[in-house]
Design an enzyme around this catalytic site. Structure first.
Site: not given
Length: 298
Positions: A127, A240
């Site tokens: 973030c 991923g």
């Protein structure tokens, strides 16, 4: 045979759905039995409700997708009151993914989640830190160490820290987070990418850059997971570009205790079941009685 343990939390199998790709499980539960999953990582939560970003949010690319959703979510309180009770009925591990724009945001979120029956808290340090010009908490190791240390000091749940592949040094980042008290590490979050609309001659996304995920990132994510697993002594959850059971076995052989399936959920909503069934068939065929026999075998 397929059970795994993350910080004392037992999962039926190593397949977890990744944050931001599975909501809170409610929509997917109408399509398949989500209790067969090892776990669900919730939509990224913030202390206050967020509507997310304006403009285009999802953009398909060759071998993947870009997203600029902007952590749209109902807020921690609303999650605890309205969504968590429904999730608990799904009979699978619940991992609460928590984001924030300041350290205070994280600490307030942790205090609220401490008093719930979520199994694990996954700290999203990708973030942007609004007090440091928008640079993500997960770029510099010293900043990550500081925030994980503060969070761990009040966290009553097992703490999993989710790493950004955009970190200056992913291994140093992982080691710093573990030194600060992380009970587990998950990686990788999305890569920073962008797309251009050549007809309007402008970036596709209002924020210009966006998070890149999907099958194309798998080789890079796998390498990062392998390197981190060699340098930390806590459970690692790899992700991923995972779309198949073979991908999952690769991540486990690289050292992952469990994996998370993200973008693939948009391709085939019940793809995690295909992965779980494929792992089971592989283990039977290869005579593997427990995943620990092949974990980190590389």
């Amino acid at each position: 045979m397929m059970k795994v343990n993350i910080c004392g939390v037992e999962l039926k199998n190593p397949v977890i759905t990744a944050s931001g790709t599975f909501g809170f499980g409610e929509e997917y539960s109408q399509l398949f039995d989500v209790s067969k999953l090892g776990g669900i990582s919730t939509k990224g939560l913030t202390i206050n409700k967020k509507e997310g970003n304006d403009g285009i949010r999802v953009y398909e690319t060759k071998g993947g997708m870009l997203n600029s959703v902007g952590l749209q979510n109902p807020g921690v309180d609303n999650f605890i009151e309205s969504y968590l009770p429904k999730m608990r009925k799904m009979d699978t591990a619940i991992i609460a993914n928590l984001g924030g724009a300041t350290l205070e945001d994280y600490l307030r979120g942790i205090e609220k989640l401490n008093n719930t029956d979520v199994d694990i808290i996954e700290l999203n340090i990708s973030c942007p830190n609004v007090k440091c010009g928008g640079m993500a908490f997960g770029i510099k190791s010293d900043v990550a160490h500081s925030i994980v240390s503060e969070v761990k000091s009040i966290c009553k749940k097992p703490l999993m820290v989710k790493l950004s592949p955009n970190a200056e040094d992913i291994v140093d980042m992982a080691v710093s987070c573990v030194d600060a008290g992380a009970d587990s590490i998950s990686l990788v979050n999305t890569f920073k990418g962008m797309a251009v609309d050549i007809r309007s001659r402008k970036p596709v996304f209002n924020n210009v850059s966006a998070g890149y995920s999907g099958p194309a990132i798998k080789p890079i994510a796998l390498r990062m997971v392998y390197e981190v697993c060699k340098n930390v002594n806590v459970p690692v959850v790899g992700m991923g570009g995972i779309t198949t059971w073979e991908d999952t076995i690769e991540f486990i052989m690289a050292g992952s205790t469990a994996i998370q399936v993200g973008t693939a959920n948009f391709i085939k909503p019940d793809i995690s079941l295909d992965i779980i069934n494929g792992i089971e068939r592989f283990m039977i065929k290869e005579g593997i009685k427990d995943l620990s026999e092949i974990r980190g075998i590389l």
